[in-house]
Design an enzyme around this catalytic site. Structure first.
Site: not given
Ligand code: DGT
Length: 351
Positions: A116, A186, A33, A38-39, A76, A134
């Site tokens: 989150y 979606c 997580e 952002q990745t 990363l 998220d």
């Protein structure tokens, strides 16, 4: 049928087979997580596997040096995630016998753990019914509920609806199903509504224009900076310094340099930066090359120069090392520097 059952049935048939989906070990779930923030998933997978080979437990993270962990995280991005994970691991080993807490308040209070991450880890690893919200889930919910804006009121409605919908026995599957729905069906543009398991409940689908939900944000123009940096040679070694541990790219290594100010030439800016950072002048020999790189909030063009010490001893304030090109792999550098290393390797590092 309900949204919950439809989403879970779809997940059973269509879930993505990801390495971190084969475990409920809280350490592995948490690591995944953190890396996924952002990745993209494809970027994370090799990093996740490599990390677990080197650091199979929370204890091994707590015992590691920050520099080693950053080396494993190199490339990363968002390095504060790695530094915070390290801090959290040390707290857990020191104060909780190495056991990852399974209650909201304790887990949520750890460095780098937000709502989150806490909800994702507690639901997947400990089967606790906390909805993880998220970016993907926000979009899916805005569409199902027909909300255009993420106002406080709409976010409250999204959250309370998810609390109602989350499956109490399979909260982790529910959260991951909603994430997959956002990632695989979606989509932000051109959602695949015909293959959506909850299209019959979806207000955006019923409107005929699902992409109007949520309404598009105006993209702000991000600033661009011109940066200069120098490889200062002394014999066959050159100078690198460690970035401030708490700031952007914190704890990574870099060449001295900085932003070119208005009215300055590249060489003038580099002379100034090296004097400010190393306490002495240098001889600037020639430009090596330039690269472009985009961060989340700004972009840079970085011009790199070969320099030589001018006989005076450097008096840098930061932690620094003198290294040879072959020693680069022992240090974690920003991605922009790896682009520079590619140029340097093609030129055999010749001055
Ligand atoms: P500041 O001075 O508070 O804005 O903080 P910094 O250090 O983030 O900014 P600055 O002026 O040194 O700008 C350098 C930018 O270029 C920074 O965003 C990091 C990036 N960068 C990537 N690789 C290097 C490198 O090898 N040397 C330097 N100096 N900067 C690098």
């Amino acid at each position: 049928m309900s949204v919950t059952i439809s989403v879970l049935d779809w997940y059973d048939k269509s879930k993505r087979d990801l390495p971190f989906r084969n475990t409920v070990n809280p350490y592995c779930v948490w690591l995944s997580e953190v890396m996924l923030q952002q990745t993209q998933v494809e970027t994370v997978i090799p990093y996740y596997n490599k990390w677990l080979e080197k650091y199979p437990s929370i204890k091994s993270v707590a015992l590691a040096k920050q520099s080693e962990l950053l080396k494993c995280w190199e490339g990363l991005g968002y390095y504060a995630r790695c530094r915070n994970f390290h801090k959290s691991a040390k707290i857990i080993v020191k104060y909780n016998h190495g056991i990852i807490p399974d209650n909201w308040d304790e887990f949520r209070s750890l460095p780098g753990v937000g709502d989150y991450t806490a909800a994702a880890v507690l639901s997947i690893a400990f089967k606790q019914p906390f909805p993880a919200i998220d970016g993907n889930i926000r979009r899916v919910m805005a569409r199902i509920l027909g909300r255009r804006k993420f106002s406080k009121r709409n976010m409250d409605i999204i959250r309370s609806t998810l609390y109602k919908w989350i499956h109490t026995e399979k909260p982790g599957d529910f959260n991951q199903a909603m994430m997959d729905l956002g990632a695989c069906v979606c989509f932000p543009t051109n959602p695949d509504c015909m293959n959506c398991p909850v299209n019959r409940y979806c207000k955006a689908f019923a409107s005929g224009n699902p992409m109007n939900y949520p309404s598009k944000k105006q993209h702000k123009k991000i600033p661009h900076h011109t940066i200069v940096a120098g490889i200062i040679w002394c014999g066959n070694q050159f100078f690198i310094q460690k970035r401030d541990p708490s700031g952007m790219l914190g704890g990574l290594w870099e060449f001295p340099g900085g932003k070119v100010e208005s009215g300055e030439s590249l060489v003038e800016a580099l002379k100034r930066e090296i004097e400010e950072e190393c306490g002495t002048g240098t001889n600037i020999i020639k430009q090596v090359g330039s690269i472009n790189h985009a961060y989340s909030h700004f972009s840079i063009t970085l011009h790199l120069f070969h320099c030589k010490t001018n006989g005076q001893v450097l008096k840098p304030e930061r932690e620094h090392h003198w290294i040879t090109p072959s020693e680069i792999k022992q240090y974690a550098f920003p991605k922009a520097n790896h682009k520079l290393f590619t140029i340097l390797n093609n030129n055999d590092w010749r001055i």
